[in-house]
Design an enzyme around this catalytic site. Sequence first.
Site, short mmCIF file in Angstrom:
data_model
loop_
_atom_site.label_atom_id
_atom_site.label_comp_id
_atom_site.label_asym_id
_atom_site.label_seq_id
_atom_site.Cartn_x
_atom_site.Cartn_y
_atom_site.Cartn_z
N ARG A 44 0.82 -1.22 0.00
CA ARG A 44 0.00 0.00 0.00
C ARG A 44 0.84 1.26 0.00
O ARG A 44 0.49 2.26 -0.63
CB ARG A 44 -0.91 -0.03 1.24
CG ARG A 44 -1.68 1.24 1.51
CD ARG A 44 -2.47 1.15 2.82
NE ARG A 44 -1.62 0.93 3.96
CZ ARG A 44 -1.00 1.90 4.63
NH1 ARG A 44 -1.13 3.16 4.24
NH2 ARG A 44 -0.24 1.63 5.68
N ASN A 88 7.85 -0.45 19.50
CA ASN A 88 6.83 -1.33 20.07
C ASN A 88 7.40 -2.20 21.20
O ASN A 88 6.74 -2.41 22.23
CB ASN A 88 6.24 -2.24 18.99
CG ASN A 88 5.58 -1.50 17.86
OD1 ASN A 88 5.71 -1.90 16.70
ND2 ASN A 88 4.86 -0.44 18.15
N GLU A 131 3.69 8.42 24.27
CA GLU A 131 2.62 7.75 23.53
C GLU A 131 1.88 6.78 24.43
O GLU A 131 0.64 6.73 24.44
CB GLU A 131 3.17 7.02 22.31
CG GLU A 131 2.05 6.40 21.49
CD GLU A 131 2.55 5.41 20.44
OE1 GLU A 131 2.09 5.52 19.29
OE2 GLU A 131 3.35 4.53 20.78
N ARG A 178 0.40 -7.23 13.91
CA ARG A 178 -0.02 -7.73 12.60
C ARG A 178 0.86 -7.19 11.48
O ARG A 178 1.13 -7.86 10.49
CB ARG A 178 -1.48 -7.37 12.31
CG ARG A 178 -1.71 -5.87 12.18
CD ARG A 178 -3.01 -5.50 11.50
NE ARG A 178 -3.11 -4.04 11.39
CZ ARG A 178 -2.70 -3.34 10.35
NH1 ARG A 178 -2.18 -3.95 9.29
NH2 ARG A 178 -2.80 -2.01 10.33
N TYR A 195 -5.95 3.15 19.57
CA TYR A 195 -5.57 2.20 20.62
C TYR A 195 -6.16 2.47 22.00
O TYR A 195 -6.89 1.64 22.56
CB TYR A 195 -4.04 2.17 20.75
CG TYR A 195 -3.32 1.69 19.53
CD1 TYR A 195 -3.15 0.33 19.29
CD2 TYR A 195 -2.79 2.59 18.61
CE1 TYR A 195 -2.47 -0.12 18.17
CE2 TYR A 195 -2.12 2.15 17.48
CZ TYR A 195 -1.96 0.80 17.27
OH TYR A 195 -1.29 0.35 16.17
N HIS A 253 8.36 -6.77 8.10
CA HIS A 253 8.91 -6.26 6.85
C HIS A 253 9.90 -5.13 7.07
O HIS A 253 9.83 -4.39 8.05
CB HIS A 253 7.78 -5.79 5.92
CG HIS A 253 6.85 -4.79 6.55
ND1 HIS A 253 5.68 -5.18 7.18
CD2 HIS A 253 6.91 -3.44 6.66
CE1 HIS A 253 5.07 -4.11 7.64
NE2 HIS A 253 5.80 -3.04 7.34
N ILE A 254 10.79 -5.01 6.12
CA ILE A 254 11.69 -3.86 6.02
C ILE A 254 11.33 -3.13 4.73
O ILE A 254 11.29 -3.73 3.65
CB ILE A 254 13.16 -4.30 5.97
CG1 ILE A 254 13.54 -5.09 7.23
CG2 ILE A 254 14.08 -3.08 5.81
CD1 ILE A 254 14.92 -5.73 7.16
N CYS A 268 -1.83 -1.66 14.52
CA CYS A 268 -0.79 -2.61 14.13
C CYS A 268 -0.55 -3.61 15.26
O CYS A 268 -0.52 -4.81 15.04
CB CYS A 268 0.51 -1.88 13.79
SG CYS A 268 0.38 -0.85 12.32
N TRP A 283 2.12 10.94 16.22
CA TRP A 283 0.84 10.72 15.55
C TRP A 283 0.50 11.82 14.54
O TRP A 283 -0.52 11.74 13.87
CB TRP A 283 -0.28 10.60 16.59
CG TRP A 283 -0.34 9.21 17.16
CD1 TRP A 283 0.29 8.74 18.28
CD2 TRP A 283 -1.05 8.10 16.61
NE1 TRP A 283 0.03 7.42 18.46
CE2 TRP A 283 -0.79 6.99 17.46
CE3 TRP A 283 -1.85 7.92 15.51
CZ2 TRP A 283 -1.34 5.73 17.21
CZ3 TRP A 283 -2.40 6.67 15.26
CH2 TRP A 283 -2.13 5.59 16.10
N ASP A 324 6.82 -2.76 10.96
CA ASP A 324 7.87 -1.94 10.35
C ASP A 324 9.14 -2.19 11.16
O ASP A 324 9.35 -1.58 12.21
CB ASP A 324 7.45 -0.48 10.38
CG ASP A 324 8.52 0.49 9.90
OD1 ASP A 324 9.66 0.04 9.63
OD2 ASP A 324 8.23 1.70 9.81
#
Length: 268
Positions: free
Chosen positions: A21, A181, A57, A170, A98, A211-212, A150, A79, A173
């Site tokens: 995306r 995270n 956050e 899910r 969240y 993923h990278i 995420c 954000w 990054d």
Amino acid sequence: MKPYLEGLQQILDTGVDRAGRNGGTRALFGMQMRYNLQEGFPAVTTKKLAFRSVKAELLGFLRAYHNVEKFQKLGTRIWDANADAWGHGHDGELGRIYGVQWRQWRTACGGEHDQLAAVIKQLKEDPHSRRHIVIAWNPGELEQMALPPCHILFQFFVADGKLSLQMYLRSCDMFLGVPFNIASYSLLLSMVAQVTHLEPSEFIVTLGDAHIYQAHFEQVKTQLQREPHPPPKLALNSNVTCIDDFKMQDIRLVDYRHHDTIRAPLIV
């Protein structure tokens, strides 16, 4: 942070290149990383972790914030880009993200359910329950969020007076998001352990689409060339006994040694 660095290398070496995306990625599906908090706090040391933003956050989530101005007042602009991308005249609004789901889940009969408060109560009264779960993925409200979650679910586990937490991510990054995270949920675990009179034990993160971004390949390679430092320690104000009472000054890292920041574009 050895499991994280090994994960980066594994994705570079064996991942699948895919269009997405918001840009091309190299990805693997289904990974797990485990961190024993008794061996130190899992803050990445091969680059600088923006720990002020991590705690700002998380405190915003705990307060069910849903506007960028409130996050900014705590000390983070993390954000801002999502609010700008969402647009539609929301004036900094982020919708039912969240913390709103954690603390103000809408019930079928029109009320609200504070998932986190309920879990903390359960941890005190029935520590060995298998229902210590908080979920942010609300299918009926995804369109009301600036960003679909995420990190979508977390679960606590108690054994021998020690508290562990597993989180499912899910969309992962690996360069920018995952170290953030890991630190955020390790902090949450430590805070909940303190207010439930338990000892923080293990943080486990289960990764879905790990993923990278192709735009981060060179930054990842630079990071993997660096020698990690020993992990820092987390210091919490021991006088805080309620999850809602933590403030920015109650949370700090001790002996945090790190390499320089590695700049990379945030992809939203």
